[in-house]
Design an enzyme around this catalytic site. Structure first.
Site, PDB file in Angstrom:
ATOM      1  N   ASN A   9       0.869  -1.181   0.000  1.00 23.82           N
ATOM      2  CA  ASN A   9       0.000   0.000   0.000  1.00 23.82           C
ATOM      3  C   ASN A   9       0.906   1.232   0.000  1.00 23.82           C
ATOM      4  O   ASN A   9       1.484   1.576   1.020  1.00 23.82           O
ATOM      5  CB  ASN A   9      -0.887  -0.047   1.257  1.00 23.82           C
ATOM      6  CG  ASN A   9      -1.736   1.199   1.406  1.00 23.82           C
ATOM      7  OD1 ASN A   9      -1.818   2.023   0.489  1.00 23.82           O
ATOM      8  ND2 ASN A   9      -2.363   1.343   2.564  1.00 23.82           N
ATOM      9  N   LYS A  11       0.159   4.273  -0.397  1.00 21.72           N
ATOM     10  CA  LYS A  11      -0.489   5.465   0.191  1.00 21.72           C
ATOM     11  C   LYS A  11      -0.250   6.697  -0.692  1.00 21.72           C
ATOM     12  O   LYS A  11      -0.143   6.557  -1.909  1.00 21.72           O
ATOM     13  CB  LYS A  11      -0.025   5.677   1.636  1.00 21.72           C
ATOM     14  CG  LYS A  11      -0.187   4.399   2.465  1.00 21.72           C
ATOM     15  CD  LYS A  11      -0.051   4.594   3.941  1.00 21.72           C
ATOM     16  CE  LYS A  11      -0.213   3.249   4.649  1.00 21.72           C
ATOM     17  NZ  LYS A  11      -0.153   3.354   6.095  1.00 21.72           N
ATOM     18  N   HIS A  98      -9.420   0.860   4.787  1.00 22.31           N
ATOM     19  CA  HIS A  98      -8.155   1.096   5.492  1.00 22.31           C
ATOM     20  C   HIS A  98      -8.424   2.042   6.664  1.00 22.31           C
ATOM     21  O   HIS A  98      -9.244   2.959   6.561  1.00 22.31           O
ATOM     22  CB  HIS A  98      -7.117   1.700   4.534  1.00 22.31           C
ATOM     23  CG  HIS A  98      -5.758   1.732   5.147  1.00 22.31           C
ATOM     24  ND1 HIS A  98      -5.378   2.717   6.027  1.00 22.31           N
ATOM     25  CD2 HIS A  98      -4.713   0.879   5.053  1.00 22.31           C
ATOM     26  CE1 HIS A  98      -4.141   2.465   6.434  1.00 22.31           C
ATOM     27  NE2 HIS A  98      -3.716   1.357   5.862  1.00 22.31           N
ATOM     28  N   GLU A 100      -6.940   4.502   7.761  1.00 24.18           N
ATOM     29  CA  GLU A 100      -6.792   5.936   7.460  1.00 24.18           C
ATOM     30  C   GLU A 100      -8.046   6.479   6.779  1.00 24.18           C
ATOM     31  O   GLU A 100      -8.407   7.635   6.953  1.00 24.18           O
ATOM     32  CB  GLU A 100      -5.534   6.156   6.603  1.00 24.18           C
ATOM     33  CG  GLU A 100      -4.273   5.974   7.443  1.00 24.18           C
ATOM     34  CD  GLU A 100      -3.064   5.435   6.680  1.00 24.18           C
ATOM     35  OE1 GLU A 100      -3.046   5.483   5.444  1.00 24.18           O
ATOM     36  OE2 GLU A 100      -2.138   4.937   7.352  1.00 24.18           O
ATOM     37  N   GLU A 170      -5.403  -5.124  10.519  1.00 28.64           N
ATOM     38  CA  GLU A 170      -4.402  -4.078  10.715  1.00 28.64           C
ATOM     39  C   GLU A 170      -4.697  -3.327  12.015  1.00 28.64           C
ATOM     40  O   GLU A 170      -5.499  -2.383  12.014  1.00 28.64           O
ATOM     41  CB  GLU A 170      -4.429  -3.093   9.544  1.00 28.64           C
ATOM     42  CG  GLU A 170      -4.082  -3.725   8.215  1.00 28.64           C
ATOM     43  CD  GLU A 170      -3.479  -2.697   7.262  1.00 28.64           C
ATOM     44  OE1 GLU A 170      -2.376  -2.944   6.768  1.00 28.64           O
ATOM     45  OE2 GLU A 170      -4.098  -1.634   7.043  1.00 28.64           O
ATOM     46  N   GLY A 176       2.362   2.295  10.759  1.00 31.08           N
ATOM     47  CA  GLY A 176       3.278   3.418  10.605  1.00 31.08           C
ATOM     48  C   GLY A 176       3.949   3.845  11.897  1.00 31.08           C
ATOM     49  O   GLY A 176       4.575   4.897  11.973  1.00 31.08           O
ATOM     50  N   SER A 216       3.390  -2.147  10.361  1.00 31.70           N
ATOM     51  CA  SER A 216       4.844  -2.184  10.565  1.00 31.70           C
ATOM     52  C   SER A 216       5.479  -3.525  10.212  1.00 31.70           C
ATOM     53  O   SER A 216       6.401  -3.982  10.890  1.00 31.70           O
ATOM     54  CB  SER A 216       5.203  -1.756  11.997  1.00 31.70           C
ATOM     55  OG  SER A 216       4.789  -0.419  12.234  1.00 31.70           O
TER      56      SER A 216
HETATM   57  P1  PGA Z   1       2.832   0.277   7.656  1.00 29.06           P
HETATM   58  O1  PGA Z   1       1.361   0.451   7.022  1.00 29.06           O
HETATM   59  O2  PGA Z   1       3.388  -1.007   7.099  1.00 29.06           O
HETATM   60  O3  PGA Z   1       3.590   1.486   7.217  1.00 29.06           O
HETATM   61  O4  PGA Z   1       2.659   0.196   9.141  1.00 29.06           O
HETATM   62  C1  PGA Z   1       0.522  -0.642   6.820  1.00 29.06           C
HETATM   63  C2  PGA Z   1      -0.776  -0.185   6.200  1.00 29.06           C
HETATM   64  O5  PGA Z   1      -1.233   0.920   6.526  1.00 29.06           O
HETATM   65  O6  PGA Z   1      -1.374  -0.894   5.374  1.00 29.06           O
END
Ligand code: PGA
Length: 253
Positions: A9, A11, A98, A100, A170, A176, A216
């Site tokens: 992803n 983003k 997601h 976010e 997740e 992140g 992460s």
């Molecule tokens: P990250 O994000 O690996 O940077 O923690 C995962 C995601 O948001 O799908």
């Protein structure tokens, strides 16, 4: 059929050129994995879908995903993108729900159910994300929250439709942040999710669904996570932006 999958992803990162270069490098690295490697799904930003589609054209086991889609088929929704538009640029998957999107754009389970319906109707595969916040985990609400995220957005589907989904657990506190759920914490939730699905749709269907872990994931923790019995791969953010790191994650099964 349950598959091993790594999804990147990207983003709101990378330009057209950067996206194309990264996808080309990954296509090259993936070709050395042969048949035994996992499926690799890349989710660039909307303007870069075509660049990535061109870069991975003909590459075995590589697929293109959108990071979001609007639920309506077409119409006056300024700034939005429909599933038929995604299909027309070779997208085969769409990330739905997601954290976010839930957090910054107020997407509810009810809205996500509609998005899942549109994606399935068009014959694309939704990658449905769910997970608890730190507050919810500390308040011992993890399982309750996850159950409603699944039930309200996906349990209206029939068995055929449900079996086309890819799921991604997740935990919001791990995205992140550099804080990964331990393999045991992740496995506990994945097993719980598979049991919920088994209760609703039967064991055979539950055994066939791919459930990814995200939050992460890095080259140095992927192996331990992916070796858990109910973890079928990863949805990777930050570490998917570097070809060598993401390719190493893909080799961690
Ligand atoms: P990250 O994000 O690996 O940077 O923690 C995962 C995601 O948001 O799908």
């Amino acid at each position: 059929m349950r598959k091993k999958i790594v999804a990147g992803n990207w983003k709101m990162n990378l330009t057209w050129d950067d996206s194309q270069a990264l996808a080309m490098e990954l296509a090259m690295l993936q070709s050395t994995q042969g048949q035994s490697g996992p499926e690799m799904i890349l989710a660039p930003a909307f303007p870069n879908l075509v660049a990535v589609a061109q870069a991975i054209k003909g590459a075995a086991g590589m697929h293109l995903a959108a990071q979001n889609v609007h639920q309506a088929a077409s119409g006056a929704y300024t700034g939005e993108v429909s599933v038929s538009m995604l299909k027309s640029v070779s997208c085969t998957h769409a990330i739905i729900g997601h954290s976010e999107r839930r957090q910054y754009f107020g997407e509810s389970n009810q809205l996500l159910a509609q998005k899942i319906n549109s994606v399935l109707q068009a014959g694309l595969t939704p990658i449905y994300c769910f997970g608890e916040t730190l507050e919810e985990r500390e308040g011992e609400k993890t399982f309750k929250v996850i159950e409603s995220q699944l039930r309200e957005a996906t349990f209206h589907l029939n068995s055929d439709q449900f079996s086309s989904l890819i799921l991604a657990y997740e935990p919001v506190w791990a995205i992140g942040t550099g804080k990964t759920a331990t393999p045991e914490q992740a496995q506990e939730v994945h097993a719980f999710v598979r049991k919920l699905i088994a209760d609703q749709f039967g064991t055979a269907l539950a055994d066939g669904v791919s459930i990814l872990y995200g939050g992460s994931v890095k080259a140095d923790n992927a192996k331990e996570l992916f070796s858990q019995p109910d973890i079928d791969g990863g949805l990777v953010g930050g570490a998917s932006l570097k070809a060598s790191e993401f390719a190493a994650i893909a080799r961690s099964f």
